[in-house]
Design an enzyme around this catalytic site. Sequence first.
Site, PDB file in Angstrom:
ATOM      1  N   CYS A 192      -0.919   6.544   9.997  1.00 47.49           N
ATOM      2  CA  CYS A 192       0.303   5.951  10.518  1.00 47.49           C
ATOM      3  C   CYS A 192       0.020   4.651  11.262  1.00 47.49           C
ATOM      4  O   CYS A 192      -0.823   4.601  12.153  1.00 47.49           O
ATOM      5  CB  CYS A 192       0.977   6.950  11.459  1.00 47.49           C
ATOM      6  SG  CYS A 192       2.508   6.369  12.166  1.00 47.49           S
ATOM      7  N   CYS A 241       3.551   8.698   0.811  1.00 48.72           N
ATOM      8  CA  CYS A 241       4.070   7.753   1.803  1.00 48.72           C
ATOM      9  C   CYS A 241       4.360   6.433   1.083  1.00 48.72           C
ATOM     10  O   CYS A 241       3.441   5.766   0.605  1.00 48.72           O
ATOM     11  CB  CYS A 241       3.059   7.564   2.925  1.00 48.72           C
ATOM     12  SG  CYS A 241       3.631   6.470   4.250  1.00 48.72           S
ATOM     13  N   CYS A 266       1.604  -1.529  15.857  1.00 49.35           N
ATOM     14  CA  CYS A 266       1.530  -1.323  14.409  1.00 49.35           C
ATOM     15  C   CYS A 266       0.804  -2.458  13.709  1.00 49.35           C
ATOM     16  O   CYS A 266       1.165  -3.631  13.852  1.00 49.35           O
ATOM     17  CB  CYS A 266       2.940  -1.171  13.842  1.00 49.35           C
ATOM     18  SG  CYS A 266       2.979  -0.855  12.074  1.00 49.35           S
ATOM     19  N   CYS A 283       6.380  -6.244   7.439  1.00 52.74           N
ATOM     20  CA  CYS A 283       7.462  -5.689   8.248  1.00 52.74           C
ATOM     21  C   CYS A 283       7.895  -6.711   9.290  1.00 52.74           C
ATOM     22  O   CYS A 283       7.055  -7.411   9.867  1.00 52.74           O
ATOM     23  CB  CYS A 283       7.023  -4.395   8.928  1.00 52.74           C
ATOM     24  SG  CYS A 283       8.364  -3.550   9.811  1.00 52.74           S
ATOM     25  N   CYS A 342       6.735  -4.077  15.920  1.00 57.88           N
ATOM     26  CA  CYS A 342       6.237  -3.054  16.848  1.00 57.88           C
ATOM     27  C   CYS A 342       4.821  -3.397  17.296  1.00 57.88           C
ATOM     28  O   CYS A 342       3.943  -3.670  16.466  1.00 57.88           O
ATOM     29  CB  CYS A 342       6.270  -1.682  16.180  1.00 57.88           C
ATOM     30  SG  CYS A 342       7.927  -1.162  15.666  1.00 57.88           S
ATOM     31  N   GLU A 384       0.836  -1.199   0.000  1.00 53.76           N
ATOM     32  CA  GLU A 384       0.000   0.000   0.000  1.00 53.76           C
ATOM     33  C   GLU A 384       0.869   1.247   0.000  1.00 53.76           C
ATOM     34  O   GLU A 384       1.949   1.272   0.594  1.00 53.76           O
ATOM     35  CB  GLU A 384      -0.941  -0.010   1.215  1.00 53.76           C
ATOM     36  CG  GLU A 384      -1.933  -1.173   1.158  1.00 53.76           C
ATOM     37  CD  GLU A 384      -2.904  -1.199   2.332  1.00 53.76           C
ATOM     38  OE1 GLU A 384      -3.966  -1.818   2.179  1.00 53.76           O
ATOM     39  OE2 GLU A 384      -2.607  -0.608   3.395  1.00 53.76           O
TER      40      GLU A 384
END
Length: 352
Positions: free
Chosen positions: A337, A105, A119, A112, A116, A92
């Site tokens: 975010c 962005c 996230c 990932c 985290c 994305e």
Amino acid sequence: MEKLNLRNYTLEEIEVLISHLGEPKYRAEQIFHWITCKEAIDFDQMTNLPKVLRKKLAETFTLELPEVVEKISDLEGTTKFALKLQDGEIIETVVIPERDHYTLCVSTQVGCAMGCKFCLTAKGGFKRNLEVYEIISQVIIARLYLKEINSLLPLRNIVFMGMGEPLANYENLIKALKILAHPLGFNVSKKRLTVSTVGLVKKIKKLAEDFPTALAISLHAPNDDLRKSLIPVAKKYPLKDLLETIKTFPRIKNGRTTIEYILIKEINDSLQHAKELVNLFRSFPIKINLIPYNPHPELPFERPEEKKIESFQRFLLDHGILTTVRKSKGLDISAACGQLRRRLTLSSIPLQ
């Protein structure tokens, strides 16, 4: 034989490819210009090249872009694209309207691996690094979209804050940055290219040597214990080492390193946490960007109340630290975010 995507190459590499075809060096510059700022998607568009050369290029290379399988916008104009890659994976990228320009962005990985806790991207796991052309293609798609909607505002800022840890895909990141900044290509100023990282100290030092850009550090906690609980990879990189690295990172035209700090209710949003931040950064040329947490049903965290956010910011400002609060653009379309994630299937993606 599978064709190679020509957007995978820097100008210098295209010069080598062109020389092997027996063509003069200036042809490489023409081709590079077409595949970057002129957003060519077909070799026949390159009208200043001989037909024979266009045919040779088409036989060996491709300019194919990822397929846009989802395009969704909110009322303010933030637009998220879900892009299907050649192997079927989905990434994305988000186009964000600002007062006098657009920001893009960009994702650097499928998923990932940093883990985290707050996230959503991390929850989807890690699949692979993006190739250079897959990174550059996001810029091409964004630029074509802005032309499609007849935007009068330019795409000026490119932030590597999408899916993935940019510095974990270091070689491809550097190559993409060089293509974006090249004066014969996109010609994006280094100060308009921002690399965000959770704090991979060795790679930050390498970035400082190889291709310094604007830098953003995903800090999210003012002490090691809390940071390790939120960001597992922080166990390898103590705050002391990270801060020393930030202090010596080159400042682009007297810019400031941005410290990204997601405010999570009753986790890292107390005045004590604010005091610890002041102690960390009292003498640093930094800017703290407070990001009120963007909630999601799959994660157990909450957003602080507005008064708490305002008090946190005011304390930092009162103690001489430049502090802003980021407006969560794209929240309604899961484009804010920490909300980007790898889709495991296409069955749930509406084509819009």
